[in-house]
Design a protein around this motif. Structure first.
Motif, PDB file in Angstrom:
ATOM      1  N   PRO A 124       0.839  -1.200   0.000  1.00 28.93           N
ATOM      2  CA  PRO A 124       0.000   0.000   0.000  1.00 28.93           C
ATOM      3  C   PRO A 124       0.873   1.249   0.000  1.00 28.93           C
ATOM      4  N   SER A 125       0.275   2.393  -0.244  1.00 34.64           N
ATOM      5  CA  SER A 125       1.019   3.647  -0.199  1.00 34.64           C
ATOM      6  C   SER A 125       1.534   3.892   1.212  1.00 34.64           C
ATOM      7  N   ASP A 126       2.561   4.727   1.330  1.00 35.11           N
ATOM      8  CA  ASP A 126       3.133   5.044   2.639  1.00 35.11           C
ATOM      9  C   ASP A 126       2.049   5.561   3.579  1.00 35.11           C
ATOM     10  N   GLY A 127       2.050   5.013   4.787  1.00 33.74           N
ATOM     11  CA  GLY A 127       1.065   5.430   5.780  1.00 33.74           C
ATOM     12  C   GLY A 127      -0.265   4.717   5.677  1.00 33.74           C
ATOM     13  N   ASN A 128      -0.391   3.813   4.699  1.00 33.00           N
ATOM     14  CA  ASN A 128      -1.644   3.075   4.519  1.00 33.00           C
ATOM     15  C   ASN A 128      -1.459   1.591   4.794  1.00 33.00           C
ATOM     16  N   GLU A 129      -2.574   0.882   4.857  1.00 32.58           N
ATOM     17  CA  GLU A 129      -2.561  -0.570   4.970  1.00 32.58           C
ATOM     18  C   GLU A 129      -3.755  -1.131   4.218  1.00 32.58           C
ATOM     19  N   PHE A 130      -3.710  -2.427   3.951  1.00 30.83           N
ATOM     20  CA  PHE A 130      -4.826  -3.096   3.307  1.00 30.83           C
ATOM     21  C   PHE A 130      -5.766  -3.657   4.371  1.00 30.83           C
ATOM     22  N   VAL A 131      -7.065  -3.541   4.112  1.00 29.89           N
ATOM     23  CA  VAL A 131      -8.076  -4.156   4.977  1.00 29.89           C
ATOM     24  C   VAL A 131      -8.983  -4.997   4.100  1.00 29.89           C
ATOM     25  N   LEU A 132      -9.090  -6.270   4.442  1.00 27.20           N
ATOM     26  CA  LEU A 132      -9.978  -7.193   3.742  1.00 27.20           C
ATOM     27  C   LEU A 132     -11.137  -7.551   4.663  1.00 27.20           C
ATOM     28  N   VAL A 133     -12.355  -7.355   4.180  1.00 23.21           N
ATOM     29  CA  VAL A 133     -13.549  -7.605   4.994  1.00 23.21           C
ATOM     30  C   VAL A 133     -14.320  -8.775   4.392  1.00 23.21           C
ATOM     31  N   GLU A 134     -14.596  -9.780   5.216  1.00 21.63           N
ATOM     32  CA  GLU A 134     -15.305 -10.982   4.755  1.00 21.63           C
ATOM     33  C   GLU A 134     -16.796 -10.858   5.040  1.00 21.63           C
ATOM     34  N   PHE A 135     -17.604 -11.130   4.015  1.00 20.44           N
ATOM     35  CA  PHE A 135     -19.063 -11.125   4.143  1.00 20.44           C
ATOM     36  C   PHE A 135     -19.635 -12.464   3.702  1.00 20.44           C
ATOM     37  N   GLU A 136     -20.775 -12.817   4.289  1.00 18.53           N
ATOM     38  CA  GLU A 136     -21.569 -13.936   3.793  1.00 18.53           C
ATOM     39  C   GLU A 136     -22.960 -13.411   3.490  1.00 18.53           C
ATOM     40  N   ILE A 137     -23.453 -13.704   2.302  1.00 18.98           N
ATOM     41  CA  ILE A 137     -24.749 -13.199   1.866  1.00 18.98           C
ATOM     42  C   ILE A 137     -25.645 -14.390   1.536  1.00 18.98           C
ATOM     43  N   ALA A 138     -26.816 -14.456   2.163  1.00 22.05           N
ATOM     44  CA  ALA A 138     -27.783 -15.528   1.918  1.00 22.05           C
ATOM     45  C   ALA A 138     -29.005 -14.943   1.223  1.00 22.05           C
ATOM     46  N   ASN A 139     -29.299 -15.457   0.050  1.00 23.42           N
ATOM     47  CA  ASN A 139     -30.456 -14.978  -0.716  1.00 23.42           C
ATOM     48  C   ASN A 139     -31.649 -15.888  -0.449  1.00 23.42           C
ATOM     49  N   ASN A 140     -32.538 -15.463   0.450  1.00 19.42           N
ATOM     50  CA  ASN A 140     -33.722 -16.253   0.784  1.00 19.42           C
ATOM     51  C   ASN A 140     -34.955 -15.792   0.011  1.00 19.42           C
ATOM     52  N   ILE A 182     -26.234 -14.580  -7.072  1.00 23.51           N
ATOM     53  CA  ILE A 182     -26.677 -15.548  -6.068  1.00 23.51           C
ATOM     54  C   ILE A 182     -28.092 -15.979  -6.434  1.00 23.51           C
ATOM     55  N   ALA A 183     -28.265 -17.240  -6.753  1.00 22.26           N
ATOM     56  CA  ALA A 183     -29.592 -17.749  -7.107  1.00 22.26           C
ATOM     57  C   ALA A 183     -30.488 -17.771  -5.874  1.00 22.26           C
ATOM     58  N   ALA A 184     -31.781 -17.833  -6.103  1.00 26.66           N
ATOM     59  CA  ALA A 184     -32.737 -17.908  -4.997  1.00 26.66           C
ATOM     60  C   ALA A 184     -32.428 -19.116  -4.115  1.00 26.66           C
ATOM     61  N   GLY A 185     -32.364 -18.888  -2.809  1.00 20.93           N
ATOM     62  CA  GLY A 185     -32.097 -19.966  -1.862  1.00 20.93           C
ATOM     63  C   GLY A 185     -30.635 -20.321  -1.703  1.00 20.93           C
ATOM     64  N   LYS A 186     -29.716 -19.573  -2.337  1.00 20.56           N
ATOM     65  CA  LYS A 186     -28.292 -19.877  -2.271  1.00 20.56           C
ATOM     66  C   LYS A 186     -27.526 -18.794  -1.504  1.00 20.56           C
ATOM     67  N   LYS A 187     -26.212 -19.059  -1.306  1.00 16.91           N
ATOM     68  CA  LYS A 187     -25.368 -18.159  -0.520  1.00 16.91           C
ATOM     69  C   LYS A 187     -24.086 -17.816  -1.271  1.00 16.91           C
ATOM     70  N   MET A 188     -23.437 -16.750  -0.829  1.00 14.57           N
ATOM     71  CA  MET A 188     -22.123 -16.372  -1.346  1.00 14.57           C
ATOM     72  C   MET A 188     -21.258 -15.923  -0.174  1.00 14.57           C
ATOM     73  N   ASN A 189     -19.999 -16.332  -0.190  1.00 14.81           N
ATOM     74  CA  ASN A 189     -19.041 -15.901   0.826  1.00 14.81           C
ATOM     75  C   ASN A 189     -17.806 -15.364   0.116  1.00 14.81           C
ATOM     76  N   GLY A 190     -17.302 -14.235   0.572  1.00 18.70           N
ATOM     77  CA  GLY A 190     -16.124 -13.666  -0.063  1.00 18.70           C
ATOM     78  C   GLY A 190     -15.657 -12.413   0.642  1.00 18.70           C
ATOM     79  N   VAL A 191     -14.627 -11.790   0.093  1.00 22.98           N
ATOM     80  CA  VAL A 191     -14.047 -10.608   0.726  1.00 22.98           C
ATOM     81  C   VAL A 191     -14.072  -9.429  -0.238  1.00 22.98           C
ATOM     82  N   ILE A 192     -14.033  -8.250   0.359  1.00 21.60           N
ATOM     83  CA  ILE A 192     -13.890  -7.017  -0.398  1.00 21.60           C
ATOM     84  C   ILE A 192     -12.716  -6.264   0.210  1.00 21.60           C
ATOM     85  N   GLY A 193     -11.892  -5.642  -0.629  1.00 17.41           N
ATOM     86  CA  GLY A 193     -10.644  -5.049  -0.142  1.00 17.41           C
ATOM     87  C   GLY A 193     -10.603  -3.531  -0.260  1.00 17.41           C
TER      88      GLY A 193
END
Length: 223
Positions: A124-140, A182-193
């Motif tokens: 990352p640029s000087d003075g910065n850092e990377f942050v990765l956030v994990e989400f799980e999304i359930a499409n009901n 995400i299809a109906a009744g399915k889930k997705m798990n992943g990160v955003i940076g």
């Protein structure tokens, strides 16, 4: 009755079908139906406006405690159940790590987050850092939903807008990226940076279950 005629609704005299005024009683014919249609439309619009406030997500309890009521009386158990139900269905504005928000039959959980200073060839640029956030999304819901790391999420570090970072995602290792359908009744798990100042105190992330919707799930990370 001859073809091309009708009966006056007032005096019942047979008159030409296209007559706007009865030749016998001189009263206007028709015109009421369209006003009924207009009145119905106006009422529907008023109802839509009065009930069209922005929805808010509700908190979903992920791990309800099963054994704490074993030694309670029936009255105490009922009170506990009523309180729990009220908490599960209560509206909430901002959710934290491990909390699940639900709205429009879509459940979103901010599972975890990690910080890192990059790798040998990806810093990352000087003075910065990377942050990765994990989400799980359930499409009901009954229909598929589309998820885009760039379009579905917006983030802020200490109230300053953050940009989606491809460099941060290079450090995701085996994690999935939050992009796809995400299809109906399915889930997705992943990160955003994101790339953020290393001295950040609070990161707030807004997720929209529909790119065109004004309804948002709001999550907050505090150091």
């Amino acid at each position: 009755m001859e073809k091309g005629t009708k009966v006056c609704k007032y005096c019942k005299t047979e008159i030409p079908k296209d007559a706007k005024v009865c030749p016998n009683c001189r009263k206007k014919q028709g015109g009421i139906g369209k006003w009924i249609v207009i009145a119905v439309i106006v009422v529907a619009l008023i109802a839509a406006i009065s009930g069209g406030g922005e929805d808010k997500p509700k908190k979903v309890e992920n791990d309800p405690v099963q054994n704490t009521t074993d030694n309670k009386t029936d009255t105490e158990k009922n009170m506990t159940e009523d309180t729990s139900a009220g908490q599960e269905n209560s509206e909430k504005d901002i959710f934290g790590i491990g909390e699940t928000a639900e709205m429009n039959d879509v459940q979103v959980t901010m599972v975890n987050y990690t910080q890192n200073s990059g790798s040998e060839y990806n810093k990352p640029s000087d003075g910065n850092e990377f942050v990765l956030v994990e989400f799980e999304i359930a499409n009901n819901s009954d229909s598929e939903i589309n998820i885009s790391s760039m379009a579905s999420f917006e983030a802020y570090a200490d109230d300053y807008a953050l940009n989606y970072s491809l460099n941060a995602l290079l450090e995701k290792n085996d994690a999935n990226q939050l992009d796809g359908t995400i299809a109906a009744g399915k889930k997705m798990n992943g990160v955003i940076g994101y790339e953020v100042p290393a001295d950040w105190k609070t990161i707030e992330i807004h997720f929209k279950d529909n790119v065109w919707s004004s309804n948002k799930f709001k999550f907050e990370i505090t150091k």
